[in-house]
Write an enzyme that holds these catalytic residues in place. Structure first.
Site, PDB file in Angstrom:
ATOM      1  N   GLU A 193      -4.849  12.603 -26.816  1.00  0.00           N
ATOM      2  CA  GLU A 193      -6.065  11.990 -26.264  1.00  0.00           C
ATOM      3  C   GLU A 193      -7.086  11.714 -27.360  1.00  0.00           C
ATOM      4  OE1 GLU A 193      -6.280  15.124 -23.297  1.00  0.00           O
ATOM      5  OE2 GLU A 193      -6.235  13.609 -21.720  1.00  0.00           O
ATOM      6  N   ALA A 210      -5.346  20.877 -26.188  1.00  0.00           N
ATOM      7  CA  ALA A 210      -6.420  21.829 -25.898  1.00  0.00           C
ATOM      8  C   ALA A 210      -5.893  23.230 -26.191  1.00  0.00           C
ATOM      9  CB  ALA A 210      -6.822  21.715 -24.435  1.00  0.00           C
ATOM     10  N   GLU A 233       0.953  18.189 -20.454  1.00  0.00           N
ATOM     11  CA  GLU A 233       0.184  19.030 -19.522  1.00  0.00           C
ATOM     12  C   GLU A 233       0.951  19.367 -18.250  1.00  0.00           C
ATOM     13  OE1 GLU A 233      -0.986  16.388 -21.159  1.00  0.00           O
ATOM     14  OE2 GLU A 233      -3.022  16.742 -21.863  1.00  0.00           O
ATOM     15  N   GLY A 267      -4.472  17.122 -25.539  1.00  0.00           N
ATOM     16  CA  GLY A 267      -5.779  16.703 -26.057  1.00  0.00           C
ATOM     17  C   GLY A 267      -5.675  16.081 -27.444  1.00  0.00           C
TER      18      GLY A 267
HETATM   19  C1  HXC Z   1      -3.147  27.289 -28.400  1.00  0.00           C
HETATM   20  C2  HXC Z   1      -1.311  26.795 -29.678  1.00  0.00           C
HETATM   21  C3  HXC Z   1      -1.203  25.512 -29.089  1.00  0.00           C
HETATM   22  C4  HXC Z   1      -2.169  25.167 -28.101  1.00  0.00           C
HETATM   23  C5  HXC Z   1       0.392  25.724 -30.526  1.00  0.00           C
HETATM   24  N1  HXC Z   1      -0.311  26.867 -30.559  1.00  0.00           N
HETATM   25  N2  HXC Z   1      -0.125  24.883 -29.627  1.00  0.00           N
HETATM   26  N3  HXC Z   1      -2.281  27.672 -29.327  1.00  0.00           N
HETATM   27  N4  HXC Z   1      -3.123  26.080 -27.793  1.00  0.00           N
HETATM   28  N5  HXC Z   1      -2.173  23.971 -27.514  1.00  0.00           N
HETATM   29  C6  HXC Z   1      -0.051  28.048 -31.392  1.00  0.00           C
HETATM   30  C7  HXC Z   1       1.174  28.816 -30.928  1.00  0.00           C
HETATM   31  O1  HXC Z   1       0.832  29.678 -29.865  1.00  0.00           O
HETATM   32  C8  HXC Z   1       1.538  29.555 -32.180  1.00  0.00           C
HETATM   33  O2  HXC Z   1       0.665  30.656 -32.338  1.00  0.00           O
HETATM   34  C9  HXC Z   1       1.213  28.572 -33.274  1.00  0.00           C
HETATM   35  O3  HXC Z   1       0.286  27.637 -32.708  1.00  0.00           O
HETATM   36  C10 HXC Z   1       2.427  27.795 -33.748  1.00  0.00           C
HETATM   37  O4  HXC Z   1       3.056  27.221 -32.616  1.00  0.00           O
HETATM   38  P1  HXC Z   1       4.604  27.415 -32.264  1.00  0.00           P
HETATM   39  O5  HXC Z   1       4.766  27.177 -30.818  1.00  0.00           O
HETATM   40  O6  HXC Z   1       5.100  28.708 -32.807  1.00  0.00           O
HETATM   41  O7  HXC Z   1       5.246  26.238 -33.124  1.00  0.00           O
HETATM   42  P2  HXC Z   1       6.578  25.406 -32.804  1.00  0.00           P
HETATM   43  O8  HXC Z   1       7.673  26.313 -32.307  1.00  0.00           O
HETATM   44  O9  HXC Z   1       6.817  24.557 -34.012  1.00  0.00           O
HETATM   45  O10 HXC Z   1       6.220  24.461 -31.576  1.00  0.00           O
HETATM   46  C11 HXC Z   1       5.204  23.455 -31.719  1.00  0.00           C
HETATM   47  C12 HXC Z   1       4.803  22.913 -30.340  1.00  0.00           C
HETATM   48  C13 HXC Z   1       4.380  24.062 -29.424  1.00  0.00           C
HETATM   49  C14 HXC Z   1       5.973  22.120 -29.727  1.00  0.00           C
HETATM   50  C15 HXC Z   1       3.654  21.921 -30.616  1.00  0.00           C
HETATM   51  O11 HXC Z   1       3.431  24.891 -30.116  1.00  0.00           O
HETATM   52  C16 HXC Z   1       3.746  23.621 -28.137  1.00  0.00           C
HETATM   53  O12 HXC Z   1       4.429  23.199 -27.222  1.00  0.00           O
HETATM   54  N6  HXC Z   1       2.426  23.761 -28.039  1.00  0.00           N
HETATM   55  C17 HXC Z   1       1.692  23.463 -26.828  1.00  0.00           C
HETATM   56  C18 HXC Z   1       1.551  21.965 -26.647  1.00  0.00           C
HETATM   57  C19 HXC Z   1       0.831  21.643 -25.347  1.00  0.00           C
HETATM   58  O13 HXC Z   1       1.275  22.014 -24.263  1.00  0.00           O
HETATM   59  N7  HXC Z   1      -0.291  20.955 -25.458  1.00  0.00           N
HETATM   60  C20 HXC Z   1      -1.119  20.574 -24.292  1.00  0.00           C
HETATM   61  C21 HXC Z   1      -2.162  21.592 -24.057  1.00  0.00           C
HETATM   62  S1  HXC Z   1      -3.052  21.237 -22.597  1.00  0.00           S
HETATM   63  P3  HXC Z   1       1.211  32.130 -32.713  1.00  0.00           P
HETATM   64  O14 HXC Z   1      -0.032  32.978 -32.702  1.00  0.00           O
HETATM   65  O15 HXC Z   1       2.215  32.486 -31.679  1.00  0.00           O
HETATM   66  O16 HXC Z   1       1.807  31.935 -34.080  1.00  0.00           O
HETATM   67  C22 HXC Z   1      -4.110  20.016 -23.029  1.00  0.00           C
HETATM   68  C23 HXC Z   1      -5.027  19.583 -21.923  1.00  0.00           C
HETATM   69  C24 HXC Z   1      -6.053  18.618 -22.442  1.00  0.00           C
HETATM   70  O17 HXC Z   1      -4.154  19.545 -24.108  1.00  0.00           O
HETATM   71  C25 HXC Z   1      -7.166  18.523 -21.490  1.00  0.00           C
HETATM   72  C26 HXC Z   1      -8.348  17.883 -22.155  1.00  0.00           C
HETATM   73  C27 HXC Z   1      -9.629  18.174 -21.444  1.00  0.00           C
END
Ligand code: HXC
Length: 257
Positions: free
Chosen positions: A111, A65, A131, A108
């Site tokens: 998912e 997400a 999450e 997500g």
């Molecule tokens: C918004 C995101 C994002 C996310 C990555 N980005 N994941 N933006 N939401 N989920 C953005 C980063 O901010 C960054 O933007 C760009 O994408 C590249 O990401 P980096 O972090 O620089 O890349 P990297 O170092 O290669 O790391 C990749 C990664 C990391 C390990 C995937 O981005 C990460 O941990 N992302 C979050 C993953 C996460 O927690 N997902 C769960 C979300 S909660 P900028 O502008 O800085 O370049 C969820 C709840 C679901 O999904 C509920 C459903 C209803």
């Protein structure tokens, strides 16, 4: 208007949907999810579409997400969030979905992968429910579908630690049905989709429905449901066509009737 998806339907009935928000690793913001639900609703009504492939980019299928969007939501915002309705429409899609996964499928994104009937993954793919690291838990089926896909111990480890697993581990656990080299993932998923698209559409639809039902019911009820669907197909022209084509040693020509 479509903004975050690239789509194309091939002449053999396969709709390919590419998540395309590369600057955020295909994070699933509200607009993207809405587009996806709308696209699948249109595909449901389009008899030219017989199977769907959903893919992402080379670095990420989808990194979850959109965390920045989530940051703006308070309790009321989460309670009024339209996204659960989009997820429900994705999960109600009755034609087969094949996920072609390269790179990260997190939160997500993982998912969404589990909304697919078949998952093809690149050897470099990573699957996770991170999450817990954000102080939340999965909210689009990540606990319920993951435990059914990989069993309690691995699902609990993934959800409680937030640590991702490799494609190989996902394959060994049954989350993924085939591993490919990164450059071949989409092509392989499209091949599988094409082979499904060549089958009798009503039988494919019943098969998906009955397979999914198995996860929601006990064995006796599931067997009865399967038998009813099997019986229903006796009323279709395509059943006669499939059987006649076998006897006459020719390829069947299915009409979806
Ligand atoms: C918004 C995101 C994002 C996310 C990555 N980005 N994941 N933006 N939401 N989920 C953005 C980063 O901010 C960054 O933007 C760009 O994408 C590249 O990401 P980096 O972090 O620089 O890349 P990297 O170092 O290669 O790391 C990749 C990664 C990391 C390990 C995937 O981005 C990460 O941990 N992302 C979050 C993953 C996460 O927690 N997902 C769960 C979300 S909660 P900028 O502008 O800085 O370049 C969820 C709840 C679901 O999904 C509920 C459903 C209803």
């Amino acid at each position: 208007m479509l903004n975050f998806l690239l789509t194309g339907t091939s002449s053999n009935g396969v709709l390919t949907i590419q998540l395309h928000r590369p600057e955020a690793l295909n994070a699933l913001n509200t607009a993207l999810l809405r587009e996806l639900a709308d696209t699948l609703d249109n595909a449901a009504a389009d008899s030219a579409v017989r199977a769907v492939v959903i893919t992402g980019g080379s670095r990420a299928f989808a990194a979850g997400a959109d965390i920045r969007e989530m940051a703006d939501l308070d309790l009321l915002g989460v309670m009024n969030d339209p996204r659960p309705q989009y997820w429900a429409r994705i999960s109600a899609f009755a034609k087969p979905i094949i996920a072609a996964v390269n790179g990260f499928a997190l939160g997500g994104g993982c998912e969404l992968v589990m909304h697919a009937d078949i998952v093809i993954a690149s050897r470099d793919a990573r699957f996770g429910q991170p999450e817990i690291k954000l102080g939340i838990i999965p909210g689009a089926g990540g606990t319920q579908r993951l435990i059914r896909a990989v069993g309690r111990s691995l699902a609990s480890q993934m959800v409680l630690t937030g640590e991702p697993i490799t494609a190989q581990r996902a394959y060994d656990a049954g989350l993924v049905s085939e591993l490919t080299e990164p450059e071949l993932t989409l092509e392989r998923a499209q091949q599988i989709a094409a082979s499904i698209a060549a089958q009798a559409p009503l039988a494919v639809r019943q098969a998906k429905d009955v397979l999914l039902r198995s996860q929601e019911t006990h064995l006796a009820a599931g067997l009865a449901y399967e038998r009813k669907a099997f019986t229903l197909l006796a009323a279709t022209e395509d059943r006669n066509e499939g059987i006649q084509a076998f006897i006459e040693k020719r390829r069947p020509e299915y009409k979806g009737r």
